[in-house]
Write a protein that holds these residues in place. Structure first.
Motif, PDB file in Angstrom:
ATOM      1  N   LEU A 103      34.987  45.010  24.644  1.00  0.00           N
ATOM      2  CA  LEU A 103      35.197  45.537  25.999  1.00  0.00           C
ATOM      3  C   LEU A 103      34.896  44.479  27.054  1.00  0.00           C
ATOM      4  O   LEU A 103      35.620  44.357  28.053  1.00  0.00           O
ATOM      5  N   ALA A 104      33.843  43.684  26.822  1.00  0.00           N
ATOM      6  CA  ALA A 104      33.494  42.620  27.774  1.00  0.00           C
ATOM      7  C   ALA A 104      34.564  41.543  27.797  1.00  0.00           C
ATOM      8  O   ALA A 104      34.889  40.991  28.860  1.00  0.00           O
ATOM      9  N   ALA A 105      35.119  41.208  26.624  1.00  0.00           N
ATOM     10  CA  ALA A 105      36.171  40.192  26.556  1.00  0.00           C
ATOM     11  C   ALA A 105      37.408  40.633  27.327  1.00  0.00           C
ATOM     12  O   ALA A 105      38.029  39.841  28.048  1.00  0.00           O
ATOM     13  N   LEU A 153      38.943  38.715  30.616  1.00  0.00           N
ATOM     14  CA  LEU A 153      40.330  38.272  30.661  1.00  0.00           C
ATOM     15  C   LEU A 153      41.064  38.906  31.840  1.00  0.00           C
ATOM     16  O   LEU A 153      41.810  38.234  32.564  1.00  0.00           O
ATOM     17  N   ALA A 154      40.841  40.197  32.063  1.00  0.00           N
ATOM     18  CA  ALA A 154      41.497  40.896  33.166  1.00  0.00           C
ATOM     19  C   ALA A 154      41.085  40.320  34.514  1.00  0.00           C
ATOM     20  O   ALA A 154      41.907  40.171  35.420  1.00  0.00           O
ATOM     21  N   PRO A 197      47.579  47.293  27.494  1.00  0.00           N
ATOM     22  CA  PRO A 197      47.339  48.604  28.106  1.00  0.00           C
ATOM     23  C   PRO A 197      45.910  48.773  28.603  1.00  0.00           C
ATOM     24  O   PRO A 197      45.656  49.532  29.546  1.00  0.00           O
ATOM     25  N   LEU A 198      44.963  48.061  28.001  1.00  0.00           N
ATOM     26  CA  LEU A 198      43.570  48.115  28.440  1.00  0.00           C
ATOM     27  C   LEU A 198      43.319  47.161  29.607  1.00  0.00           C
ATOM     28  O   LEU A 198      42.486  47.421  30.472  1.00  0.00           O
ATOM     29  N   VAL A 199      44.053  46.055  29.608  1.00  0.00           N
ATOM     30  CA  VAL A 199      43.905  45.051  30.660  1.00  0.00           C
ATOM     31  C   VAL A 199      44.512  45.532  31.972  1.00  0.00           C
ATOM     32  O   VAL A 199      43.965  45.296  33.064  1.00  0.00           O
TER      33      VAL A 199
END
Length: 399
Positions: free
Chosen positions: A304-306, A310-311, A341-343
Motif C-alpha cells: 500500500l505504501a509503494a 508511486l501515485a 486502478p489503485l493508483v
C-alpha cells in the motif's frame, strides 16, 4: 481533372471517417453531414462498395422519418473485411502483432518471444515472415494495406530510430529496413505515441479535445493527442514526458540526467519501494505489478505504501502536463495496469490539489486496449495514413 481527383479523394476519406465514427448511416444523412449532393454520395457509395470498402445494411424503419412502420430502410456501413492493417510492437524480449480491420476492430493478435539482443535486421526478418504468413491466409489475402511498427525509443518523422538504449539500438533507419522487406506502406513510431493514438482512434465517439496518454512500464512514455492529431513536435521526437524533472536528484535516468519522472514511477522504482529489487530480472519486474496489487488487496502495508509513493510522484508529473496542455482526458496504460486502478484515485486527488487554481480537472481513464495497446496503436496509425486526411488538416493525423 486534378481538382476532381482531389475532391473525390477528400470526399471518400471524409465518408469513411463518418461511418467509422457514427456507424451505419443513410445516404441522405451522409449528404447532409458532409454537405455533399445526394448524387455525389450515391456515386461515391457505389464506387466504394464495388471496391469492397462499403456495404448496404438494413436499418429499422423507426429511425427514418416518413417510412411506414415495419418497412426497413437501407443504410450504408463500412465493410470491415475490406481492408486490414498490421501493427507490430518491438518490445524488450517480445514482438507483439495486432491486425485490425477497416472498422479499426482487432481481428487477430499474437506475440513472439525473442532475445533482447536481437539485431534490427533480425527483427525485421521476423516481422516480414509474420506479414507473409498473414498475407497468405485466405481471410486476409490481398487485404492488408499497411504496416505500423513501434519501438520504445526516440523516432523521427521519417522513421529513423535515433536512440533506443533499452535494446541497444542507435541510429537505425528502421523505416528503410522495413520498406526493403515489404511492398506495403510502412511507418515507424514511438510505442507510447502509438498507444496514445490507438486509445483515441479506437473510441472515436468519446469526447476528447485533448488527451494525454502515459504508458508506465520499464520506463514512462507519453503523448498528446489534440483534436485527433498526434503532437510530435518539429522533428517527431516530442512527447518525452518521462523526462519531466520532478526532483533535484535521484536514480540516474537512461537519458543521463537525475530526477526524471520515469525513474520514480517505472517498474524498477516499484521494485525498490517493495524491496523486490535484489536480482530481479525483466520477467520478475513485469510480474511485479500483479503481485503488488494482490498484496495491497490483502492489506499489506508495504504494498500500500509503494502504491501511495508511486501515485504521489506520478501526480507531480501529471500536474505539469495538465497545467501545460489543459487536457480533457488523461489515459494511463502499460504493464503497470494491475495496480493502476489503485493508483488512479490517489493521482486524481493529488492533481486536483496542485494544478493551477481554476484549471478544469481532466477526466482520468485506464487504457482499454490491454497488453497489445502499442501494436494496436501502430495498426491504427497505418489505418489513419491510408484512410485519413492528415495533410489536409481535417482533424486527423500528426503534427
Amino acid at each position: 481533372m486534378a481538382d476532381q481527383t482531389l475532391a473525390r479523394y477528400v470526399n471518400e476519406r471524409s465518408l469513411l471517417r463518418l461511418l467509422r465514427v457514427e456507424g451505419a448511416t443513410t445516404r441522405a444523412d451522409m449528404a447532409r453531414q458532409l454537405k455533399l449532393t445526394p448524387a455525389t454520395v450515391t456515386r461515391l457509395v457505389a464506387e466504394m462498395a464495388e471496391r469492397g470498402l462499403l456495404r448496404e445494411v438494413a436499418r429499422p424503419a423507426a429511425t427514418e422519418a416518413g417510412r411506414e412502420p415495419g418497412r426497413p430502410g437501407v443504410a450504408v456501413a463500412l465493410a470491415p473485411d475490406g481492408a486490414c492493417f498490421l501493427g507490430v510492437e518491438i518490445g524488450v524480449g517480445v514482438l507483439r502483432f495486432a491486425l485490425i480491420d477497416l472498422a479499426a476492430q482487432i481481428v487477430s493478435s499474437s506475440e513472439r518471444k525473442v532475445s533482447s539482443a536481437t539485431s534490427p535486421a533480425a527483427v525485421v526478418a521476423i516481422i516480414a515472415a509474420e506479414l507473409a504468413a498473414l498475407s497468405a491466409d485466405p481471410a486476409y489475402q490481398g487485404r492488408i494495406r499497411g504496416v505500423g511498427v513501434t519501438v520504445p525509443g526516440l523516432v523521427t518523422l521519417d522513421g529513423f530510430v535515433v536512440h533506443l538504449p533499452i535494446l541497444g539500438w542507435k541510429s537505425v533507419n528502421l523505416s528503410e529496413l522495413l520498406s526493403a522487406a515489404t511492398d506495403l506502406p510502412v511507418l515507424v513510431e514511438n510505442n507510447a505515441a502509438a498507444a496514445a493514438f490507438g486509445a483515441v482512434y479506437t473510441e472515436p465517439r468519446l469526447p476528447s479535445l485533448c488527451t494525454i496518454f502515459l504508458k508506465l512500464g520499464t520506463g514512462l512514455g507519453g503523448a498528446a493527442i489534440i483534436n485527433g492529431r498526434l503532437m510530435r513536435g518539429a522533428y517527431g521526437t516530442g512527447g518525452e514526458f518521462g523526462h519531466i524533472r520532478i526532483a533535484e536528484d535521484g536514480i540516474r535516468c537512461s537519458c543521463g540526467q537525475s530526477g526524471c519522472l520515469e525513474t520514480f514511477v517505472n517498474l524498477a522504482a516499484l521494485a525498490r519501494e517493495t524491496g523486490d529489487d535484489q536480482g530481479a530480472g525483466l520477467a520478475d519486474l513485469v510480474a511485479l505489478p500483479a503481485a503488488v496489487a494482490g498484496a495491497a488487496a490483502a492489506g499489506e502495508a508495504r504494498a500500500l505504501a509503494a502504491i501511495e509513493t508511486l501515485a504521489r510522484h506520478l501526480a507531480r508529473g501529471i500536474v505539469v502536463l495538465v497545467n501545460i496542455f489543459n487536457p480533457t482526458t488523461v489515459v494511463l496504460g502499460g504493464v503497470m495496469r494491475p495496480i493502476l486502478p489503485l493508483v488512479l484515485p490517489l493521482v486524481e486527488r493529488d492533481v486536483a490539489e496542485h494544478i493551477v487554481p481554476g484549471m478544469r480537472m481532466p477526466e482520468f481513464r485506464l487504457s482499454s486496449l490491454g497488453i497489445f495497446e502499442c501494436a494496436i496503436g501502430a495498426a491504427t496509425l497505418a489505418h489513419q495514413r491510408a484512410f485519413g486526411l492528415p495533410e489536409l488538416g481535417t482533424g486527423e493525423g500528426e503534427s
